[in-house]
Design a protein around this motif. Structure first.
Motif, short mmCIF file in Angstrom:
data_model
loop_
_atom_site.label_atom_id
_atom_site.label_comp_id
_atom_site.label_asym_id
_atom_site.label_seq_id
_atom_site.Cartn_x
_atom_site.Cartn_y
_atom_site.Cartn_z
N ILE A 1 -147.97 11.11 -31.04
CA ILE A 1 -148.35 9.73 -31.31
C ILE A 1 -149.40 9.26 -30.30
O ILE A 1 -150.32 8.52 -30.65
CB ILE A 1 -147.10 8.82 -31.35
N HIS A 2 -149.30 9.74 -29.08
CA HIS A 2 -150.34 9.37 -28.11
C HIS A 2 -151.64 10.09 -28.42
O HIS A 2 -152.72 9.52 -28.29
CB HIS A 2 -149.88 9.70 -26.68
N TYR A 3 -151.50 11.33 -28.83
CA TYR A 3 -152.70 12.15 -29.08
C TYR A 3 -153.50 11.59 -30.26
O TYR A 3 -154.72 11.44 -30.17
CB TYR A 3 -152.25 13.58 -29.36
N TRP A 4 -152.82 11.26 -31.33
CA TRP A 4 -153.54 10.83 -32.53
C TRP A 4 -153.62 9.32 -32.67
O TRP A 4 -154.21 8.81 -33.62
CB TRP A 4 -152.88 11.46 -33.78
N PHE A 5 -153.04 8.61 -31.71
CA PHE A 5 -153.09 7.14 -31.78
C PHE A 5 -154.51 6.62 -31.97
O PHE A 5 -154.75 5.82 -32.88
CB PHE A 5 -152.46 6.57 -30.50
N PRO A 6 -155.47 7.09 -31.19
CA PRO A 6 -156.84 6.60 -31.36
C PRO A 6 -157.37 6.88 -32.77
O PRO A 6 -158.04 6.04 -33.36
CB PRO A 6 -157.64 7.39 -30.33
N LYS A 7 -157.03 8.07 -33.28
CA LYS A 7 -157.53 8.41 -34.61
C LYS A 7 -156.88 7.54 -35.67
O LYS A 7 -157.54 7.05 -36.58
CB LYS A 7 -157.23 9.90 -34.87
N MET A 8 -155.58 7.32 -35.54
CA MET A 8 -154.87 6.60 -36.59
C MET A 8 -155.21 5.12 -36.59
O MET A 8 -155.32 4.50 -37.63
CB MET A 8 -153.36 6.77 -36.40
N PHE A 9 -155.32 4.54 -35.39
CA PHE A 9 -155.45 3.09 -35.33
C PHE A 9 -156.78 2.63 -34.77
O PHE A 9 -157.06 1.44 -34.74
CB PHE A 9 -154.32 2.50 -34.48
N GLY A 10 -157.58 3.56 -34.28
CA GLY A 10 -158.86 3.16 -33.73
C GLY A 10 -158.75 2.43 -32.41
O GLY A 10 -159.65 1.70 -32.01
N ARG A 11 -157.61 2.58 -31.75
CA ARG A 11 -157.40 1.91 -30.46
C ARG A 11 -156.91 2.93 -29.45
O ARG A 11 -156.32 3.94 -29.80
CB ARG A 11 -156.32 0.84 -30.56
N MET A 12 -157.11 2.60 -28.18
CA MET A 12 -156.57 3.46 -27.13
C MET A 12 -155.25 2.89 -26.65
O MET A 12 -155.06 1.68 -26.63
CB MET A 12 -157.53 3.55 -25.95
N TYR A 13 -154.36 3.77 -26.24
CA TYR A 13 -153.15 3.28 -25.58
C TYR A 13 -153.45 3.24 -24.09
O TYR A 13 -154.38 3.91 -23.62
CB TYR A 13 -151.97 4.22 -25.87
#
Ligand code: HEA
Ligand code: HEA
Ligand code: CUA
Ligand SMILES: [Cu+2]
Lengths: 119, 565, 366, 214
Positions: B427-439
């Motif tokens: 979820i951390h790895y693909w978070f940017p791809k999925m939501f366009g945001r950084m954690y």
């Protein structure tokens, strides 16, 4: 494994699989009917353990006919054969795994033997 | 709590693009909106056939399931703070661990990675615009919801108390309402089959032109192997639980010794599914790790084929080991010997993977982001959990260990230490791809560390409890087990806190996170060659697979915007 | 070394003849695991640090191909190690599973939520199993309802107890003392309270205990459910007309008597022999034709669906309670199954008394 | 399945209708594989219990209605033929033949179900019922009742598939009648055919296992 998609020949992509044709179908059907009748007689003639073997062998032959011609596995894509063969392999595995247990121990009711030795 | 959102270390220094404008990395030609915004409105979400949106809906569903199952776990652990009766009746406790197991396994773990990240990434990794059967994909989500609803209804309506294993004959005579829960599991299984079927067909038929089997990302291999298990094994589970439900409701008696039946046969059928099912849970996790490692070490996989084929090896050999759950159940010694030996073989494939990841680090160029910390936790916890699996697979050792907390610790090590860890990594790895945001990276590292610490505090004592002889599914226990149980419960609270923290900052960064560039990690993976979040049809320009997903020994392909200078 | 590791791993004392060798394998496997995993984690950590990115730009990294011989050696070696564990483990498993031929049999009946033990020489007990030290004991176990699991951590043995089957477990206690019995298979509401004790006595004490146990059965009987149930069985047998064909006093009518038959072997019409136990008796009621007692006509009707399970068990209990009646004696009232109950002492579970054995001090006091 | 509309449309993720059809066919095969594993569990139980109770199984199987079983076998085999011919007719563009053959297939499937129901009714009247409901006196329950329960479970599951197949055939017939299927594009019909043949395939094994225990 199937071949990479880009190697799919036009032949394989065409929706017309290599089908046996009407006469072919009827012949297969005849063979099936003959085999079914044969099972019926075999079940009378061959009894005991071999009865099951013969019955399953004939059923297997019939199944192959249906698979190969009615279901077009014969002319179809190899991946179809692979898929179904894998399923059958696991089906057999399940049965074997269980038989390997049940066949080498006593099942529920035959346990009286185990109770031996009680004074 | 003030949350500082820290931009990721290797993130590009370019300013985030203005809100509605085409996302970064998109060619000017692309005026296509990203998949999140393309068609607004609840209805378009609920009837979508876009694999990415379905993946998100699954993400919401499995997260809810995780929270539910986790709540049950916390209640269990709270009860176990006291050796004697406390807090609830024994029957309530028994229902609690059953539902904890059922929810965690069937509603969370099995769909977790395949239905969320598999769904999201598989088509992108193949360069496809969608899955082969988008409508089946959507249907599988609703079937999942139906199954979950049934299970939950059964839970409210009395709740089963059989354990997630539904062993006959207890499950056929239990005073609780077993049927709805069993039927819910059946329906959840149907959903799982639909997902698997879709992935198999997609992998075979929808690879983009030029993408050969041996060029596919490892994650795809893992998902493919998982799908094979799902499709082959799940029907047997469906049948087994149906028989139990029928028996409970109608006294079919197929496992009833009074009629000559043999309850052990139920156990065979159950484990024919459920042992392969543990590989449904771990294979996708291994796939995730196999993506994270090369990305963050910027290095080609040490042995692509070993990783790819060992997934298939696990899937196939995994079918041959189910008897190791039955060593003391009354199977024949012959069967026990065979299954014991075969269990040793399946371990080799897992070991191959672990060693391959480790050797991939060698001479890499490693950045230590949150997914990497999860990777480290995974290696340690999975290897330990797996090796304790070997220990319990050693026939004579399983005799004292069977059905004790040692086994509980074994599988939580793999399922939390392995799969949940990988899920969090993913979820951390693909978070940017999925939501366009950084954690927020710092929060990520801190909470990953807390998860690791809390986890060890929870489950290491359980190994010792098992050694000492504490059986599982015990509402009350002899006082000599008290101290270790208290330690374990405290660990569980820490673990829960860490997870809630994780959920919190992820939710916050959905809205307030920094904008993510197309490829914040500088990965060569195919899915990163499209903007973040991707457009509805995944790629702006068709994926060109000639430069592979792990080609870190070659200059990056052109599509990827240059990262970090 | 053994003691150190045993304590470090929180293992209970090794109170049976096989415990020590199982633990040795346990130590081997676990220590190898800890060592292997620690090394793997350390190597990972070292790589993570040693190869961390030092520059801002992403350098190209070499493609490292592991030499195939290395893989073969490592994985072949691992597999060989696992297989060796399997081999040792399986040999031990065979040993755990196969009782020595001279083992002393004790019959175990599990039911929700208690353990009943029946000794060859007659006595029975609930939740407390008394055994001699230094002599292999073979437990022949069956369940009356669902699956239970007989687990004695100190002996390192466990065996599921499956209804409809007689599964065995065996052990040899190596020192006097008590060990806890736990039920390890989930079996319903009070699963966690289904505990008991094994009391190991030296040869002399055991003999004395047996004598006491065989003595006239005059223990405070009010507690055992056997008494009330057997009474109920008598009622049922009269109501259902069983007594028209069966006697309770040893005389043969149309059917065999019920007195003194339980636990005996019955010759069957087809020349075999069966043991008269709960399963056989139940079968005789439900499908009388399955096994015909030698010398009797096959006339008994089936009571499948006629007798309720509760009635069936009442009759079973009645027949069991008549086990002590020798076919010559005429005895009303029926003998009460022996149950040793004295001071509940440190009870294994709330609500149920732990047995303490006459004529000895349990708890390894010697 | 990806049911093509009247004018078959290529879905966005495919580059051609052909690929879409090939994919659908593969999907169907995966589905059929999964489906056959549903029967695997019951067959495994059958194998285990038959191994344990060979005599009882034999005795109990003599109470099965061999006539109906056999007639049903011939019926299903023949319905497979008409199904195959229906697809063949579509390929040749003979729409009327297709519809007629499909109707014939359905009629046979229906007959199969009806005969099955007759058989069930007969058994139930005698008290040969599954599990705890078994009251038949002519046969000791022990062991034999397992055969009976398995008989009901196996044939019941199969009959469910036949019934599902009938619903599907009805829908295909309507579509064939409407003219949805062209010689070049009739994937739904093909998949339906595959499913129907699988039902036949299962029966090919059930028949000797349940009716012809030597
Ligand atoms: C994701 C889930 C998952 C996974 C992947 C596994 C993996 C394995 N499991 Fe586990 N298992 C469960 C989930 C899982 N298990 C669950 C849920 C139960 C309990 C069910 C219940 O009863 O409720 C269970 C129970 C269970 C039992 C039954 C115990 C009992 O009830 O008595 C056994 C017995 O053999 C077993 C064995 C194994 C083995 C051999 C593996 C192997 O696949 C592990 C292979 C991996 C490795 C071996 C690690 C890699 C190796 C290395 C890195 C080498 C290390 C280095 C050196 C030593 C040098 N498992
Ligand atoms: C996937 C599987 C899974 C997971 C994750 C867990 C998680 C946990 N489990 Fe469970 N467990 C099982 C599967 C699982 N378990 C199974 C199969 C059984 C056997 C049941 C049986 O006997 O039948 C079992 C049994 C079991 C027992 C034994 C009960 C008994 O035998 O009496 C115990 C006792 O301590 C326990 C504890 C825990 C704890 C403390 C956690 C904790 O790790 C939970 C922590 C999680 C939370 C507190 C939720 C918080 C989450 C969020 C806030 C969301 C975050 C989301 C994102 C970041 C997206 N579990
Ligand atoms: Cu008996 Cu648990
Ligand atoms: Cu397993």
């Amino acid at each position: 494994m199937a071949r990479p998609n880009d190697e799919l020949s036009d032949d394989e992509l065409s929706s017309d699989e290599h089908a046996p044709g009407a006469l072919g179908y009827v012949l297969v059907w005849l063979a099936l009917i003959v085999l079914a009748t044969l099972t019926l007689f075999a079940s009378r003639a061959v009894t005991g353990g071999w009865g099951l073997v013969v019955a399953l062998a004939i059923a297997g032959a019939k199944a192959l006919l249906v698979l190969a011609f009615f279901m077009h596995l014969a002319g179809g894509r190899p991946v179809h054969r692979l898929t179904f063969a894998a399923a059958m392999a696991f089906l057999v595995l399940l049965i074997l795994g269980i038989l390997a247990d049940v066949g080498t121990r006593s099942i529920a009711s035959s346990y009286v033997d185990d109770m031996g030795g009680r004074p | 709590m003030t949350l500082t959102v820290v931009p990721p270390e290797p993130a590009s220094p370019e300013p985030p693009p203005p809100a509605p404008a085409p996302p970064l990395g998109a060619e000017p030609a692309a005026v296509e909106l990203d998949y999140l915004r393309a068609e607004p409105g609840i209805r378009s979400w609920l009837t979508t056939t876009d694999h990415k949106r379905i993946a998100l809906m699954f993400l919401v569903a499995v997260t809810l399931a995780l929270i539910l199952g986790g709540t049950f776990a916390m209640i269990l652990r709270t009860k176990l703070l006291t050796p004697g009766p406390a807090l609830m009746s024994p029957m309530t406790y028994n229902r609690m661990f059953t539902l904890h197991g059922v929810v965690m396994v069937f509603m969370f773990m099995i769909p977790a990675i395949p239905a969320v990240f598999g769904n999201f990434c598989l088509p992108m990794m193949l360069g496809a615009k969608d899955l082969a059967f988008p409508r089946i994909n959507l249907a599988s989500f609703y079937v999942y919801c139906t199954g979950a609803a049934l299970t939950l209804w059964g839970m409210v309506h009395g709740g089963a108390d059989t354990g997630w294993t539904f062993y006959a004959p207890y499950s056929t005579v239990s005073p609780t309402d077993v049927a709805p829960v069993a039927f819910g599991v059946f329906v959840l299984g149907v959903s799982s089959i639909m997902t698997g079927l879709n992935f198999i067909a997609t992998t075979h038929m929808l690879r983009t032109r030029g993408l050969r089997w041996h060029d596919m990302p490892i994650f795809v291999w893992a998902i493919y192997a998982t799908s094979v298990i799902q499709v082959i094994a799940t029907p047997v589970l469906g049948l087994a639980v149906t028989l139990v439900a029928l028996d409970h409701a109608l006294h079919m008696g197929i496992f009833d010794p009074a009629l000559g039946g043999d309850p052990v046969l139920f156990e065979h059928l159950f484990w024919f599914y459920s042992h392969p099912a543990v590989y449904i849970m771990i294979l996708p996790a291994m796939g995730v790790i196999s993506e994270i490692v090369p990305t963050f070490s910027k290095k080609h996989q040490s042995s692509y084929r070993a990783l790819a084929y060992s997934s298939l090896g696990i899937a196939f050999i995994g079918f041959l080991t189910w008897g190791h759950h039955l060593f003391v159940a009354g199977i024949s010694q012959f069967d026990a010997g065979v299954f014991g030996l075969l269990s040793m073989f399946v371990a080799i494939f897992s070991a191959i993977k672990v060693f391959t990841w480790i050797s991939t680090l060698y001479r890499g160029s490693i950045t230590f982001n949150t997914p990497m910390l999860y990777f480290f936790a995974f290696v340690y916890l999975f290897a330990f959990g797996g090796m304790t699996g070997i220990a319990v697979a050693t026939t004579s050792l399983d005799v004292p260990w069977h059905d004790t907390y040692f086994v509980v610790a074994h599988f939580h090590f793999i399922m939390i230490g392995g799969t949940l860890t990988a899920f969090l990594g993913a979820i951390h790895y693909w978070f940017p791809k999925m939501f366009g945001r950084m954690y927020p990276e710092r929060w990520g590292l801190v909470s990953a560390f807390l998860v690791f610490a809390g986890f060890n505090l929870t489950f290491v004592p359980q190994f010792l409890l098992g050694n000492a002889g504490m059986p599982r599914r015990y509402y009350s226990y002899p006082v000599r087990f008290h101290i270790l149980n208290v330690a374990s419960s405290l660990g569980a609270y820490l673990l829960a806190t860490a997870l809630i923290l994780t959920l919190a900052y992820l939710l916050i960064s959905l809205r307030w996170g920094a904008r993510a560039p197309a490829n914040p990690w500088g990965s060569r993976g195919f899915e990163w060659r499209s903007p973040s979040p991707p457009p509805v049809h995944n790629f702006v320009t068709p994926l060109d697979p000639t430069r592979g997903p792990y080609a870190y020994d070659e200059p990056p392909p052109d599509e990827v915007p240059p990262v970090s200078t | 070394m053994n003691e150190l590791l045993r304590n470090a791993l929180a293992l209970p004392p090794q109170s049976s003849s096989i415990a020590r060798e199982i633990d040795t394998l346990h130590y081997t496997v676990i220590l190898t695991t800890i060592a292997g995993v620690t090394i793997a984690a350390l190597v990972t950590a070292v790589f993570l640090i040693r190869y961390r990115r030092r520059s801002a730009a992403i350098p190209l990294t070499p493609r490292v191909i592991l030499p195939i011989w290395l893989e073969v050696v490592v994985f072949g070696g691992l597999l060989a190690m696992f297989c060796a564990w399997w081999l040792v483990g399986f040999i031990q498993y065979r040993k755990i599973q196969n009782p020595p031929p001279d083992a002393m049999p004790i019959y175990v009946t599990a039911k929700q939520w208690m353990w009943k033990f029946a000794y060859p020489s007659g006595p029975t007990s609930t939740d407390v199993l008394v055994v001699p030290v230094g002599r292999p004991v073979k437990l022949i176990m069956t369940s009356r309802d669902v699956i239970h699991s007989f687990y004695v951590p100190q002996f390192r043995i466990k065996q599921d107890v499956v209804p409809g089957r007689a599964l065995t477990a065996w052990f040899e206690a190596i020192e006097p003392g008590t060990s806890e019995i736990l039920c390890a298979e989930y079996c319903g509401a009070r699963h966690s309270l289904m505990r008991g004790q094994v009391v190991a006595l030296t040869g002399d004490d055991y003999a004395r205990w047996l004598d006491a146990a065989r003595a006239p059965l005059v223990l405070p009987g009010a507690k055992g459910d056997g008494h009330g149930l057997a009474e109920r069985g008598r009622q049922v047998a009269a109501d259902r007309g069983c007594l028209r064909c069966h006697s309770l006093d040893g005389s043969a009518f149309i059917g065999p008597t019920w007195a003194g038959v339980f636990g005996q072997r019955r010759r069957t019409a087809d020349g075999g022999e069966v043991l008269i136990d709960e399963a056989y008796l139940t079968q005789s009621m439900m499908e009388p034709r399955a096994v015909i007692a030698a010398g009797f006509p096959a006339v008994m009707p089936s009571y499948q669906g006629v007798l309720t399970p509760e009635e069936t068990s009442a009759i079973l209990e009645l027949i069991r309670s008549l086990r002590e009646v020798s076919p010559a004696q005429v005895v009303p009232p029926p003998a009460v199954p022996l149950e040793f109950r004295e001071a509940p002492a440190a009870g294994p579970g709330p609500g149920r008394a732990a047995g303490v054995v006459p004529g000895s001090v349990p708890g390894g006091a010697r | 399945m990806t049911a093509p509309a009247r004018v078959p449309a290529v879905q966005i993720q495919y580059d051609s209708l052909e690929r879409q059809h090939v994919t659908a066919r593969l999907g169907m095969w995966v589905f059929l594989s999964s489906e056959s594993l549903l029967f695997a569990g019951l067959l495994a139980l059958y194998a285990a219990y038959r191994l344990a109770y060979p005599v009882e199984f034999h005795a109990a199987s003599t109470h099965a209605n061999l006539v109906i079983g056999t007639v049903n076998t011939y019926i299903l085999l023949t319905s497979s033929l008409t199904m195959a011919l229906a697809i063949h007719a579509t390929r040749r563009g003979r729409r009327r033949d297709t519809v007629l053959l499909l109707v014939a297939t359905m009629a046979m499937g229906l007959t199969f179900d009806v005969l099955k129901a007759v058989e069930y009714a007969e058994h139930l009247a005698e008290g040969i019922a599954p599990g705890g409901y078994y009251t038949y006196e002519g046969l000791a329950a022990h062991g034999a009742v397992l055969y009976v329960t398995l008989y009901y479970l196996l044939t019941g599951l199969h009959a469910l598939h036949v019934t599902g197949g009938l619903v599907m055939l009805a829908w295909l017939t309507v579509r064939a009648h409407r003219g949805d299927f062209t010689p070049g594009s009739h994937i739904a019909l093909e998949l339906g055919g595959l499913y129907w043949h699988l039902v036949d395939l299962v029966w090919i094994f059930l028949w000797p296992l349940l009716y012809l225990i030597g």
